[in-house]
Enzyme design. Structure first.
Site, short mmCIF file in Angstrom:
data_model
loop_
_atom_site.label_atom_id
_atom_site.label_comp_id
_atom_site.label_asym_id
_atom_site.label_seq_id
_atom_site.Cartn_x
_atom_site.Cartn_y
_atom_site.Cartn_z
N TRP A 1 2.24 1.65 -3.31
CA TRP A 1 1.27 2.32 -4.37
C TRP A 1 1.31 3.78 -4.38
O TRP A 1 0.84 4.09 -5.41
CB TRP A 1 -0.33 1.49 -3.83
CG TRP A 1 -1.31 2.13 -4.41
CD1 TRP A 1 -1.73 1.66 -5.88
CD2 TRP A 1 -2.08 3.34 -4.36
NE1 TRP A 1 -2.94 2.38 -6.01
CE2 TRP A 1 -3.25 3.34 -5.43
CE3 TRP A 1 -2.24 4.25 -3.26
CZ2 TRP A 1 -4.17 4.29 -5.22
CZ3 TRP A 1 -2.92 5.35 -3.16
CH2 TRP A 1 -3.86 5.51 -4.33
N HIS A 2 1.56 4.37 -3.05
CA HIS A 2 1.27 5.77 -3.12
C HIS A 2 2.35 6.49 -4.14
O HIS A 2 2.44 7.27 -4.44
CB HIS A 2 1.30 6.20 -1.69
CG HIS A 2 0.23 6.14 -0.89
ND1 HIS A 2 -0.22 5.11 -0.16
CD2 HIS A 2 -0.76 7.05 -0.72
CE1 HIS A 2 -1.25 5.00 0.29
NE2 HIS A 2 -1.81 6.17 -0.02
N GLY A 3 3.59 5.94 -4.00
CA GLY A 3 4.90 6.47 -4.74
C GLY A 3 6.14 5.65 -4.64
O GLY A 3 6.32 4.82 -3.74
N ALA B 1 0.94 -1.26 0.05
CA ALA B 1 0.04 -0.26 0.04
C ALA B 1 0.83 1.38 0.11
O ALA B 1 0.60 2.31 -0.51
CB ALA B 1 -0.97 0.07 1.21
N PHE C 1 -0.36 10.61 -7.27
CA PHE C 1 -0.10 9.15 -7.29
C PHE C 1 -1.05 8.56 -8.30
O PHE C 1 -1.09 7.16 -8.23
CB PHE C 1 -1.08 8.56 -5.89
CG PHE C 1 -0.25 9.40 -4.63
CD1 PHE C 1 1.29 9.48 -4.53
CD2 PHE C 1 -0.89 9.81 -3.44
CE1 PHE C 1 1.91 10.23 -3.40
CE2 PHE C 1 -0.45 10.53 -2.43
CZ PHE C 1 1.17 10.74 -2.46
#
Lengths: 466, 335
Positions: free
Chosen positions: A323-325, A320, A466
């Site tokens: 996923w953000h960066g 997770a 994102f």
């Protein structure tokens, strides 16, 4: 085109007008939504629109093939192609630079020096959001949870629905896609609710988040400031990202409501949570649900004992974070939350927890401490920067303006708290039975505050990156 | 192909139906707009009534700098020497160094957007009841070639100099937001909600009230916080005098009482930025402007070019360099 800009207000006014004209024909409605969504997205960069269309077609075709294939190996092949297309696109645009950079760094530490290639890859707006939405569609078709969509216009209208295209909520096909097959009913309550959400969304963005933005930047953009301002800036960022993201989600939900569509709720006053699990039930709910359903549960969830549960939670949160960066800071942020949630689960299932009751205020304080610690990594441009800020708290003197800073941050945090308490006390279901004049008064106050803070050069939403 | 299959299977349906009473809905929206207008009107009236404190002059960094200088100009009764001018004056003339060298002066440098005539307003205020005052007009070549000044900035200065003037209640549709909510919130939060400063300046000074306090404590001097980067492409460094300068200089002089001495100082630029013959060009410009402001002799001769390492930006010296530059200036003045 961002929500908090004059051009978007004009764009949406035109769309709503045309939307009324096409009310009698579902096909026309879907086309209108599709074209509006393409224009909305194309204003960022038309090349990314092409990318969105190409990957969308691949998923559409793969899902069709999955549903029509008789053999499971063939289904699997098409499913893997869809996964490859989505994750490949995401991997190339978002993570190629990061992984290459990390690999070269590793090689250099091992004494192998190679010429670093220069990668200049632009990140398409909202790629993580629409990729996950597309992935959930093929995953659900593959698992047999939903029927395949055979109408490309409806499929693309679902995938690119402009209110939630760039920053969510990440919708499931099982929830949003059927709405495109229905004659949507737009009643008075829905319109009023939509306007209520839009106003609160803009309030969160332009009044709260944009208030915090310069306060956060003035500390996070440098790392030579010491004392309490580093702690206060981290708290301020917590307020900023909440206002920014929850604001976007509320505007998206409100816009969809005024068009007769329902979107999933994304935030439920998370800063009132008394434990970290509760926090994740209230923060970015659609992403949490996505990871829960498509990663955590397939990994075994909590069915394989405490240790595996702990590992599964940590792995889910690490991903997770990623996923953000593409940055180690996001991985650390994910790890911080994964460890906290893993430990909380162990504590909750232990025998001691039934005999010791943690007071609500203590639980809330601990949760906010963990969440804020996570925000430090989330906002800092690098791990070394975050570490320098942590060290500076003790070793560097506070700037001369730290009292002013404390006052300004406290005022903003108070506003966030008031917002959360107010909206928990008065959800829409209660507001709808308020006297008419009361609703009008609150909306007017919100509108005045929004007008007062509406900027000529509006800052973008954090989650667009994102 | 897929689409055709689907279309043949599904009968045509309505997209959406509106189950709303248009009159009720219009009533709802109209009442919101009406309430907003009433609130705007109420704020406008309260702004004009004098019930709330005065409008804050610390809404942003520019306003804070200008109003602080207006205050310094009004309250520096003991000083006889003042430096007025653009931001190069603000950050290059280090008053504590002047004091160390036995010169009691005040820095009234502001921003180039104000224009030279507005610098004259500050100087005029400083010179009140000081027939022996001495004014140094400090201009950067960038300011000399600037095409236009900002009336908005001048308005801030005029309001700051004349506390009784407050144009905020003058009604005009174009500035509806400013005269209602902006002024109202400025008055309401005046003094207790700090205003952060954006950008580089914010990292050093944080908030406008802190900026004001530090400028006051340093006799009007402000620190440059950036670092000059010669690799960043800049405008041409071929300087010339903008057309507006002559009339502004004449206006500047007209604000000053007779007997007040005026001298001109042209600020330096980074070495890598200077074109060949820059020194000569500066002397030419200096001599023309001195004519227009009726400057007293002798001319102030300071270096017009310094090495890049001294600069935070093209126009501003770094704090240590500002001290050194001021030291040189003191030496030159004592000759």
């Amino acid at each position: 085109m961002i929500f908090n800009s004059n051009i978007f207000l004009l764009f949406f006014s035109v769309v709503i007008l045309l939307y009324w004209l096409v009310r009698n024909h579902q096909g026309h409605r879907d086309w209108l939504i599709l074209i509006a969504s393409f224009i909305f997205y194309g204003t960022w960069d038309w090349r990314f629109l092409c990318l969105l269309i190409i990957t969308g077609w691949v998923d559409f075709f793969c899902a069709y093939k999955i549903s029509t294939s008789q053999e499971s190996t063939s289904k699997k092949r098409w499913f893997l192609l869809s996964i490859l297309s989505n994750l490949g696109t995401l991997g190339f645009f978002k993570y190629a630079g990061f992984f290459l950079e990390s690999a070269f760094h590793l090689l250099e530490t091992l004494g192998i020096h190679l010429t670093r290639p220069v990668l200049a890859i632009l990140l398409p707006a909202g790629i993580s959001f629409y990729t996950f939405q597309a992935l959930s569609y093929t995953l659900d078709v593959y698992r047999g949870h939903i029927k395949v969509e055979t109408n490309p216009v409806k499929y693309f209208a679902f995938l690119t629905f402009f209110p939630q295209l760039v920053a969510g909520p990440i919708e499931r096909a099982s929830f949003l896609l059927p709405q495109f097959h229905e004659t949507r009913c737009i009643n008075e309550s829905m319109v009023l609710r939509g306007v209520w959400f839009i106003l609160w969304g803009f309030f969160l963005k332009v009044v709260i988040a944009d208030y915090f933005a310069p306060l956060v930047d003035m500390v996070f953009n440098v790392n030579h400031l010491g004392g309490s301002v580093n702690i206060l800036a981290t708290l301020a960022f917590g307020g900023q990202i909440y206002g920014d993201f929850a604001g976007y989600s509320l505007i998206a939900i409100g816009l969809a409501n005024t068009m007769g569509f329902e979107l999933s709720r994304n935030f439920s006053h998370p800063y009132l949570a008394s434990n970290i699990q509760d926090f994740w039930r209230c923060w970015h709910q659609t992403l949490s649900a996505w990871f829960r359903d498509y990663l955590y549960i397939p990994l075994g969830g909590d069915r394989l004992g405490s240790f595996r549960t702990f590992l599964n939670i940590c792995l889910t949160f690490l991903l997770a974070g990623l996923w953000h960066g593409a940055n180690w800071t996001f991985l650390l942020w994910g790890l911080c939350h994964g460890l906290a949630l893993g430990c909380y689960r162990i504590w909750r299932t232990s025998r001691i927890s039934s005999s010791i009751r943690i007071p609500h205020l203590v639980g809330w304080g601990m949760t906010m401490l963990i969440v804020s610690f996570g925000w430090l990594f989330f906002r800092a441009p690098s791990v070394s920067h975050a570490w320098a800020m942590i060290q500076a708290v003790k070793h560097l003197p506070a700037p001369s303006w730290s009292t002013d800073y404390a006052i300004a941050v406290s005022f903003g945090l108070l506003a966030v708290w008031v917002y959360d308490v107010f909206n928990r006390r008065f959800p829409w279901e209660k507001v709808i039975v308020w006297p008419w004049s009361m609703r009008v008064f609150v909306k007017s106050i919100l509108l005045v505050l929004i007008i007062a803070r509406w900027g000529k050069e509006p800052p973008s939403f954090i989650y667009f990156q994102f | 192909m897929l689409h055709q299959k689907h279309q043949s299977a599904v009968p045509q349906k309505a997209g959406h139906v509106y189950l709303v009473n248009p009159v009720a809905l219009v009533k709802q929206f109209a009442s919101i707009l009406l309430t907003v207008l009433v609130l705007f009107l109420a704020m406008w009236m309260v702004n004009g009534s004098g019930l709330l404190p005065r409008k804050s002059q610390l809404d942003n960094a520019d306003s804070a700098i200008i109003s602080t200088k207006a205050r310094l100009a009004t309250t520096s009764n003991q000083k006889r020497i003042a430096f007025v001018g653009d931001s190069s004056c603000l950050v290059n003339i280090h008053i504590p160094t002047m004091k160390d060298n036995g010169i009691e002066a005040i820095n009234l440098g502001t921003l180039s957007f104000l224009g030279i005539d507005s610098f004259g307003l500050l100087a005029q205020r400083f010179c009140q009841n000081k027939p022996d005052a001495q004014i140094f007009l400090v201009l950067h070549p960038e300011c000399i070639r600037m095409v236009a000044s900002s009336s908005e900035h001048r308005k801030i200065l005029v309001e700051a100099l004349d506390q009784s003037t407050d144009g905020s209640t003058q009604f005009a549709l174009s500035n509806l937001r400013r005269i209602t909510v902006d002024d109202f919130s400025s008055r309401l939060f005046n003094g207790w909600l700090p205003t952060p400063i954006k950008g580089q300046l914010g990292y050093r000074y944080g908030f406008t009230d802190n900026l004001r306090n530090e400028i006051l404590a340093a006799g009007g001097f402000m620190e440059e916080t950036g670092r000059f980067d010669a690799s960043v492409s800049l405008n041409s460094s071929e300087y010339r005098i903008a057309r507006r300068i002559q009339s502004e200089c004449t206006q500047f002089r007209s604000y000053l009482p007779k007997g007040v001495k005026v001298r001109l100082l042209v600020s330096p630029i980074p070495q890598s930025y200077a074109t060949r013959g820059h020194e000569k060009r500066v002397l030419e410009m200096q001599s023309e402007i001195e004519k227009w402001i009726q400057a007293d002799n002798p001319s102030v001769k300071m270096p017009s070019v310094l090495s890049d390492s001294n600069f935070g930006t093209v126009t501003h010296l770094l704090p240590n360099s500002a001290r050194e530059y001021t030291r040189q200036l003191c030496f030159m003045l004592s000759q």
